[in-house]
Design an enzyme around this catalytic site. Structure first.
Site, mmCIF file in Angstrom:
data_model
loop_
_atom_site.group_PDB
_atom_site.id
_atom_site.type_symbol
_atom_site.label_atom_id
_atom_site.label_comp_id
_atom_site.label_asym_id
_atom_site.label_seq_id
_atom_site.Cartn_x
_atom_site.Cartn_y
_atom_site.Cartn_z
ATOM 1 N N TYR A 258 0.804 -1.215 0.000
ATOM 2 C CA TYR A 258 0.000 0.000 0.000
ATOM 3 C C TYR A 258 0.843 1.273 0.000
ATOM 4 O O TYR A 258 0.421 2.304 -0.508
ATOM 5 C CB TYR A 258 -0.935 0.033 1.221
ATOM 6 N N ASP B 148 -6.188 -7.322 3.960
ATOM 7 C CA ASP B 148 -7.299 -6.704 3.234
ATOM 8 C C ASP B 148 -8.169 -7.793 2.618
ATOM 9 O O ASP B 148 -9.396 -7.792 2.751
ATOM 10 C CB ASP B 148 -6.736 -5.778 2.136
ATOM 11 N N ASP C 239 -12.041 -9.466 4.147
ATOM 12 C CA ASP C 239 -13.289 -9.496 3.371
ATOM 13 C C ASP C 239 -13.832 -10.922 3.319
ATOM 14 O O ASP C 239 -15.035 -11.150 3.425
ATOM 15 C CB ASP C 239 -13.066 -9.009 1.926
ATOM 16 N N LYS D 150 3.621 -15.564 2.977
ATOM 17 C CA LYS D 150 3.869 -16.318 1.741
ATOM 18 C C LYS D 150 5.365 -16.618 1.720
ATOM 19 O O LYS D 150 6.102 -16.220 0.797
ATOM 20 C CB LYS D 150 3.401 -15.483 0.532
#
Ligand code: IPM
Ligand code: MG
Length: 366
Positions: free
Chosen positions: A142, A248, A252, A192
């Site tokens: 971001y 993020d 969701d 990851k």
């Protein structure tokens, strides 16, 4: 009398409608406990672009800095989508997070038993889900540099950078362990690490911090596997800590476990840390929902539960936070539903009616 200064930034779309209800709930807490609240409204997002030409006006930033807590609605909408990245409505929120260094984003996803059938997933899967996703909020893709797009006659090349320092990982990991300690003492760190060097460092730092929390069980899960496990067996998770972009996406996904996005609150906290009078920004996880904005039908529960988190984390008023949460549960138990959480054929009520019922349920507990 203690007076708390709350900055109210409704933003756009249904943010305007649900924030009003969250303010009313805080006012009813104030009325019944004698706590004083001073609410001051500010412009942010598209509303600020329209009024003064920028998504985070200096006056709003100033207001936010002086407040003990910020009650935030939502930002963005089709009207501003054509603007370049740096001027979009969403920038207002991102800049506010960054300016106030709100690096720890707490997103609880709990499946209320009476709403288990509102989730598109089977009741047998979602029943009992109670997860806290902690998303790092001021680093990673971001905000990483370099970023940008180069256009040449041969085509374009665009870059974003995923970057984390030890310090950034460590401070959010500590919030993760602190929160897990007050819950079921299980922390899952999501990364990851089989591909990204940033994740190698992430795993290294989280593992080191774990030594200070011998009572919390830590495990590491790869993000793709976590995405699958969340819809396969969500009850295996307690507290999750992860970097900005993964958080993020996963938060969701977790929203679906709770039945509706309209149910999910969030808190974004700075360095004072979770639960210790931190300056914080409180916002529903849902967005501006342009399709239903202005119709008075949005579910205000996510905003109201965000106000409960505000009481708990920024004002240290756990008992009042519990009362607000109980009020929400009671109203749901009585069968009241907004459109997003109603089963087929069930009676549907609007934003204000839901707000009224919760206000009354809060007041009846004092
Ligand atoms: C969120 C939202 C924001 C984000 C957008 C509106 C910038 O999706 O809070 O999850 O990506 O962080
Ligand atoms: Mg998001």
């Amino acid at each position: 009398m203690t007076t708390f200064r709350i900055a109210v930034l409704p933003g756009d779309g249904i943010g305007q409608e649900v924030t009003v209800e969250a303010v009313r709930v805080l006012q009813s807490v104030g009325k019944t406990t004698g706590l004083g609240f001073e609410f001051e409204q500010g412009l942010i997002g598209g509303a600020a672009i329209d009024a003064v030409g920028t998504p985070l006006p200096p006056a709003t930033l100033d207001l936010a800095r002086k407040a003990q807590a910020i009650l935030f609605g939502a930002v963005g909408g089709p009207k501003w989508d054509h603007l370049p990245q740096e001027q979009r409505a969403e920038r207002g929120l991102l800049a506010l997070r960054k300016e106030l260094d709100l690096f720890a984003n707490l997103r609880p996803a709990r499946c209320f038993p009476m709403l288990a059938d509102a989730s598109p997933l089977k009741r047998s899967v979602v029943d009992g889900t109670d997860i806290m996703v902690i998303r790092e909020l001021t680093g990673g893709l971001y905000f990483g540099e370099p970023r940008g797009i180069e256009r040449t006659p041969d085509g374009a090349r665009a870059v974003n950078t995923m970057v984390y320092t030890t310090r950034e990982i460590e401070r959010v990991a500590r919030v993760g362990f602190d929160v897990a300690r007050k819950r079921r003492k299980r922390l899952t760190s999501v990364d990851k690490a089989n591909v990204l060097v940033v994740s190698t460092l992430w795993r290294e730092v989280v593992t080191r911090v774990a030594k200070d929390y011998p009572d919390v069980t830590l495990d590491h899960v790869l993000v793709d596997n976590c995405a699958m496990a969340l819809v396969n067996k969500p009850t295996q998770f307690d507290t999750i800590v992860t970097e900005n972009t993964f958080g993020d996406i996963l938060s969701d996904e977790a929203a679906i476990l709770a039945g509706s996005m309209g149910m999910l609150p969030s808190a974004s906290l700075g360095l004072a840390g979770a639960g210790r009078g931190a300056v914080g920004l409180y916002e529903p996880v849902h967005g501006t929902a342009p399709d239903i904005a202005g119709k008075g039908v949005a579910n205000p529960i996510a905003a109201i539960l965000s106000a409960a988190m505000l009481l708990r984390y920024s004002l240290d008023r756990a008992t009042d936070a519990d009362r607000v949460e109980h009020a929400v549960v009671r109203v749901l138990e009585q069968g009241h539903r907004t459109g997003d959480i109603a089963a087929r054929g069930e009676k549907v009520i609007g934003t204000k009616e839901m707000g009224d019922l919760i206000v009354r349920a809060v007041e009846s507990q004092y």
